[in-house]
Write an enzyme that holds these catalytic residues in place. Structure first.
Site, PDB file in Angstrom:
ATOM      1  N   GLY A  39      52.115  12.496  -9.623  1.00 39.97           N
ATOM      2  CA  GLY A  39      51.390  13.159 -10.694  1.00 39.97           C
ATOM      3  C   GLY A  39      51.056  14.585 -10.336  1.00 39.97           C
ATOM      4  O   GLY A  39      51.164  14.985  -9.170  1.00 39.97           O
ATOM      5  N   GLY A  96      47.941  17.204 -10.652  1.00 41.04           N
ATOM      6  CA  GLY A  96      46.526  17.332 -10.993  1.00 41.04           C
ATOM      7  C   GLY A  96      46.225  18.745 -11.445  1.00 41.04           C
ATOM      8  O   GLY A  96      47.139  19.536 -11.666  1.00 41.04           O
ATOM      9  N   SER A  97      44.965  19.048 -11.557  1.00 41.01           N
ATOM     10  CA  SER A  97      44.576  20.355 -12.079  1.00 41.01           C
ATOM     11  C   SER A  97      45.109  21.488 -11.220  1.00 41.01           C
ATOM     12  O   SER A  97      45.504  22.524 -11.709  1.00 41.01           O
ATOM     13  CB  SER A  97      43.061  20.475 -12.131  1.00 41.01           C
ATOM     14  N   GLY A 143      47.269  21.066  -8.305  1.00 37.48           N
ATOM     15  CA  GLY A 143      48.334  20.776  -7.367  1.00 37.48           C
ATOM     16  C   GLY A 143      49.004  19.479  -7.726  1.00 37.48           C
ATOM     17  O   GLY A 143      48.844  18.964  -8.826  1.00 37.48           O
ATOM     18  N   SER A 144      49.753  18.952  -6.770  1.00 36.10           N
ATOM     19  CA  SER A 144      50.539  17.762  -7.035  1.00 36.10           C
ATOM     20  C   SER A 144      50.050  16.621  -6.164  1.00 36.10           C
ATOM     21  O   SER A 144      49.544  16.845  -5.080  1.00 36.10           O
ATOM     22  CB  SER A 144      52.009  18.034  -6.702  1.00 36.10           C
ATOM     23  N   LYS A 186      46.935  14.690  -2.221  1.00 33.62           N
ATOM     24  CA  LYS A 186      46.894  15.750  -3.227  1.00 33.62           C
ATOM     25  C   LYS A 186      47.096  17.070  -2.514  1.00 33.62           C
ATOM     26  O   LYS A 186      46.284  17.484  -1.690  1.00 33.62           O
ATOM     27  CB  LYS A 186      45.539  15.722  -3.916  1.00 33.62           C
ATOM     28  N   ASP A 202      35.626  16.884 -15.627  1.00 29.95           N
ATOM     29  CA  ASP A 202      36.997  16.673 -16.092  1.00 29.95           C
ATOM     30  C   ASP A 202      37.301  15.176 -16.197  1.00 29.95           C
ATOM     31  O   ASP A 202      38.293  14.696 -15.659  1.00 29.95           O
ATOM     32  CB  ASP A 202      37.981  17.366 -15.137  1.00 29.95           C
TER      33      ASP A 202
END
Ligand SMILES: *[C@@H]1O[C@H](CO)[C@@H](O)[C@H](O)[C@H]1NC(C)=O
Ligand SMILES: *[C@@H]1O[C@H](CO)[C@@H](O)[C@H](O)[C@H]1NC(C)=O
Ligand SMILES: *[C@@H]1O[C@H](CO)[C@@H](O)[C@H](O)[C@H]1NC(C)=O
Ligand SMILES: *[C@@H]1O[C@H](CO)[C@@H](O)[C@H](O)[C@H]1NC(C)=O
Ligand SMILES: *[C@@H]1O[C@H](CO)[C@@H](O)[C@H](O)[C@H]1NC(C)=O
Ligand SMILES: *[C@@H]1O[C@H](CO)[C@@H](O)[C@H](O)[C@H]1NC(C)=O
Ligand SMILES: *[C@@H]1O[C@H](CO)[C@@H](O)[C@H](O)[C@H]1NC(C)=O
Length: 924
Positions: A696, A698-699, A701-702, A718, A823
């Site tokens: 996935g 994220g805001s 990074g990956s 992350k 978030d």
């Protein structure tokens, strides 16, 4: 030219003489050792050494390099033939058996192998006719005392105490005509004392601490010279001869305690054995009055008559006390636990001014304590407990300035605890239990800096616990139970953290309120905590699980709420746990003390469930049924009252149930410092961050999936894309947030990594536990993810909603700092193996209260989930998270994302739900 025959005849004796002279000289020299004339002694010593284990090297110079007369511990005769005269190896950690070869050292005069670890039987030394002193005490020698020993007819001192010798005392010891000192104390000798010992000229006879029985033989009383007679701790009995003092007039020490002697204390002891210094007749069955003749013993320093059945009923019976004033050397007097009655005569004050210990407890003394007792200013130990004294302690107590132990327990003393007690600056033990003292506890007690044990229980004391008790560094025991004390346990750390040695804290049955200070666990030695029968509230501090020595914990009959900390189950020494009659909830742990139903008491807590079978508690449903029911009702309420009331009600209900929520589990206990993981480890762990392991974005990074080889653990990593604006700040924000929080519904972070990657760029990553069931998003919107059909049932959805609400309540209200997630959305809600929901991604979390990091950061949540106010750049708030939570709930119920293309213009997900026909709501 040859020497003549005559010359030769002369030369031979001269040579012999020279050789002899050389030999004799060689005793002090190194070269003589091979041609010992006295080989027997050498061989005996070597044989002895052979059987001995010598860990400290005491025998290391027992080698043929030097003459044995120079070996450690060996002493020889000063004239030829230089035989072994003494062998002294006391306290050298020697072990093994003592070789009977020592029986060949026929010149031996003394043998001292005491204070070692020798085992096995006594060596056979019968041929040592010159042996005078034999000390083998304090070893582990076993078996019987051999008759052979009685051939050492020159023995004057025989010390075999503190071994494991068995059998009876050999009557043949009576043949050792020169014996004056016989010490067989602390063995396992049985049977009666042989009358033959009465033939000796003993001055010291010590047979205490064995299993001897029967009477003292009559012959014994012929030991005219006897000065020291110790027969304590046996099973010897019957009365002492009334003329014992005449028969043994030289006695200085008579210790017969802990036997079965009965009858009166012979008055002849005082009349004839005038040199007596020490008399211990305690713990027998002596009866009658205490003879006044004892007052004639001018050298008496120690008189212990406690635990008998001695009586004093009238003035005449008490006369002995008056006569004892002549014993000017008396230092210790105990008459405790007899049948002394009436009031204590004022003559008590005339006792020796050297008196340091006076014990009168456990009689039936009544009336007031005479003020004259204050004259005994040398007293360091005064025991008046377990009597019927009345009145106050005023007027005498303040004069006993040297008191170290004061026992007034279980009397009827009344009035306030005198302020002047704080002048007794040497006090180590103060025991005022079980009286009628009232008023407040004088704060001045806190100035008694040497106090170790303070017992004030079972009085009528009022007011608060003086906070300065924490200044008493050496306090090991504090017992204030069964009073009317009010107020909180004094705050910590200023007080109790100063009590490093406290082992027992007893405050039962008062009116103490407030919470247990969490820092109580800084008293690391605590083994007993009794706080039952008070009105304490709050939850049981998790930190009690740090008290490794905790043995008894009683918190029953209070108002404690919350869950039982599982940390208690790790306390290996915890043997009694009473949490009954509180308002505890949740699942009962099953390990440690909780595994033993007889050691644990949990009755009267209606919210508890589970635990081991023997506790007979209701089992825990996967989701607590009542919570499920309440939520179900709540959901029905939405349909009736509309969306706003729904969101608010869930939040408020959960907030109210804050105290009764399901247990938080400490998932791990790493401190603010995370364990270190290198870039290489991480890169390896997830195949060099290849796309195939990407799970996935994220805001900032990956997120990749991987497995840490060392820990054999699946993890999610992350990796922050530091090219992105704010990513660096996001990493720090997330580290800060996750550093201070721990909750079962928050994604557990395992560690962090901040380094340089293999291309020389900054690399920052966070490593989380891998959540096998992915995000809530994948479950709600399967069409977008090409995965096989998974369906969430209503119960699962409710359970997930509760998990999220729990996490939010924790973040908003229970955390060290209030944290706003900012978030909240289904992609940030992850599901573990058991479909428990955890909130993740704290990349933009706001730590309210951290002035620096956040307040100015524009709130950047995800469109659709953030409240409309955020668009006007309102600061992040907990209400914002609650709004997002509401949206997530709606999404979970209707299966539509707030960003769905159908919501455009005025229509958003909230309006959509509001407009739905009541009966038409279905879950997806
Ligand atoms: C052996 O050791 C003892 C004690 O350390 C010492 O007194 C003695 O002189 C030593 N003898 C020799 C020959 O070194
Ligand atoms: C005797 O043996 C016991 C156990 O066997 C041990 O604990 C004790 O220390 C020994 N005592 C001495 C003096 O060696
Ligand atoms: C006992 O020792 C003395 C000297 O101390 C000695 O004269 C006497 O012979 C010894 N007795 C025996 C039986 O060896
Ligand atoms: C004292 O005597 C009583 C009976 O008279 C007996 O029960 C008790 O065991 C005796 N105590 C001791 C220490 O011998
Ligand atoms: C008391 O002790 C002193 C000093 O030790 C001594 O001189 C005196 O003889 C002793 N008194 C009696 C009665 O033994
Ligand atoms: C107790 O001590 C205080 C000061 O330490 C002193 O002023 C007071 O006189 C003392 N009281 C008694 C009764 O000795
Ligand atoms: C259970 O607890 C009781 C009371 O503390 C104790 O006597 C018993 O030995 C314990 N049983 C086990 C198996 O530990």
């Amino acid at each position: 030219m040859c020497p003549s025959k005559k010359q030769a005849r002369l030369a031979i004796p001269i040579l012999t003489l020279l050789t002899l002279l050389l030999l004799c000289y060689g005793v002090g020299n190194v070269h003589c050792s091979t041609i010992h004339e006295n080989r027997v002694d050498l061989q005996a010593l070597l044989d002895f050494k052979h059987g001995v284990m010598d860990p400290s090297g005491a025998l290391s110079n027992w080698t043929l390099n030097s003459h044995f007369c120079r070996w450690n511990g060996v002493e020889c005769t000063t004239t030829p033939p230089f035989r072994v005269h003494g062998l002294q190896l006391t306290g050298q950690s020697l072990s093994g058996q003592i070789s009977s070869s020592l029986g060949d050292l026929t010149f031996l005069n003394y043998l001292d192998l005491s204070n070692n670890n020798f085992v096995g039987p006594l060596p056979l030394l019968g041929r040592l006719q010159q042996l005078q002193i034999l000390y083998l005490y304090n070893n582990n020698l076993s078996e019987i005392i051999p008759d052979d020993l009685t051939n050492c007819s020159n023995l004057t001192a025989l010390g075999l105490s503190s071994n494991l010798l068995v059998g009876s005392i050999p009557p043949k010891l009576g043949l050792l005509a020169n014996l004056v000192y016989l010490n067989l104390r602390s063995n396992q000798l049985e049977g009666s004392i042989p009358g033959e010992l009465g033939q000796l000229k003993l001055t010291t006879l010590i047979l205490g601490d064995n299993r001897l029985s029967g009477e003292i033989p009559k012959a014994f009383f012929r030991l005219f010279s006897l000065q020291h007679l110790s027969l304590e701790f046996n099973m010897l009995g019957k009365a002492l001869p009334s003329n014992i003092g005449e028969l043994l007039p030289n006695l200085k020490e008579l210790t017969l305690e802990n036997n079965m002697f009965e009858g009166p204390i012979p008055a002849s002891l005082g009349n004839n054995a005038l040199g007596l210094q020490m008399i211990d007749l305690s713990s027998n069955n002596f009866t009658g009055q205490i003879p006044t003749s004892l007052g004639k013993l001018s050298n008496l320093t120690f008189l212990n008559l406690q635990y008998n059945q001695l009586v004093a009923r009238n003035n005449q019976d008490w006369e002995f006390l008056n006569s004892l004033r002549n014993c000017r050397s008396l230092e210790s007097l105990s008459l405790a636990y007899n049948e002394l009655q009436g009031s204590l005569p004022p003559s008590i004050g005339n006792l020796s001014t050297s008196l340091r210990k006076l014990l009168l407890g456990g009689n039936s003394l009544s009336g007031q304590v005479p003020q004259s007792i204050g004259k005994l200013s040398a007293l360091s130990w005064l025991g008046l407990g377990n009597n019927n004294f009345i009145g106050t302690t005023e007027g005498w107590i303040e004069n006993l300035k040297n008191l170290q132990r004061l026992f007034l327990k279980w009397n009827n003393f009344a009035g306030p605890i005198p302020y002047s007690i704080s002048n007794l600056t040497q006090l180590a033990i103060l025991d005022l239990r079980g009286n009628e003292f009232d008023g407040p506890i004088p704060a001045s007690l806190g100035n008694l800096s040497r106090l170790q044990q303070l017992y004030l229980s079972n009085n009528n004391l009022q007011g608060a616990i003086p906070p300065n008790f924490g200044n008493i560094q050496g306090l090991t025991l504090l017992d204030l139970s069964h009073n009317n004390l009010q107020g909180a346990i004094p705050p910590i750390p200023s007080e109790f953290s100063n009590l490093p040695q406290l082992t027992e804290l007893r405050l039962s049955s008062n009116r103490i309120f407030g919470e247990i200070p969490t820092n109580l666990s800084e008293c690391q030695e605590l083994s007993v905590i009794e706080l039952d029968q008070n009105i304490l509230t709050g939850s049981i501090p998790l930190s009690l699980g740090n008290l490794a020595t905790l043995n008894i914990l009683n918190l029953s009959h209070n108002n404690f709420s919350g869950f039982i900390p599982t940390t208690l189950s790790s306390l290996e020494l915890l043997a009694h746990l009473d949490l009954s009659y509180n308002h505890l909830q949740g699942e009962i742990p099953i390990n440690g003390v909780f595994a033993n139903a007889t050691a644990v008491s949990l009755n009267g807590n209606w919210g508890l469930c589970g635990g081991v079978k023997d506790l007979h508690m209701p089992s825990c449903p996967a989701v607590s049924r009542s919570i499920e029911l309440k939520l179900y009702l709540t959901i029905l309420l939405i349909l009736i009252f509309g969306f706003v009331s729904f969101v608010m009600s869930v939040y408020v209900i959960l907030l109210k149930k804050k105290k009764s929520r399901r247990p938080y589990l400490i998932l791990r206990s790493f401190g603010k410092k995370f364990p270190r993981v290198s870039y290489k480890d991480l890169a390896q762990a997830r195949g060099n961050f290849s796309e195939s392991n990407l799970i996935g974005r994220g805001s900032y990074g990956s997120v990749y999936r991987g497995k840490l080889t060392q820990a054999k653990k699946q993890v999610a990593v992350k990796v922050f894309d530091l090219g992105m604006k704010f990513a660096d700040r996001s990493f720090i924000s997330e580290c800060e947030a996750l550093g201070i929080i721990r909750h079962r519904n928050l994604l557990p972070i395992l560690t962090s990594c901040s380094t340089i990657d293999n291309r020389g760029n900054d690399f920052k990553a966070l490593i989380y536990e891998f959540m096998h069931n992915g995000s809530l998003d994948t479950w709600l919107h399967q069409k977008r993810y090409s995965v096989s059909a998974k369906l969430l049932g209503l119960a699962q959805r409710i359970s997930i909603a509760i998990d999220i609400a729990n996490a939010l309540v924790y973040l908003h209200h229970d955390c060290e700092r209030r944290i706003v997630h900012c978030d909240l959305k289904p992609t940030n809600i992850l599901l573990d193996d058991n479909m428990n929901a955890c909130i993740g991604d704290f990349g933009i979390a706001n730590l309210l209260g951290y002035s620096s990091s956040s307040s100015s950061v524009a709130v950047t949540g995800t469109v659709g989930y953030i409240p409309p106010e955020y668009a006007q750049s309102v600061h992040a708030s907990t209400s914002g998270d609650v709004y997002s939570f509401g949206i997530v709930l709606l999404e979970m119920l209707i299966g539509k994302q707030p960003t769905d293309s159908m919501f455009e213009g005025e229509l958003n997900i909230v309006r959509f739900v509001e407009k739905l026909p009541r009966s038409n709501v279905t879950y997806h």
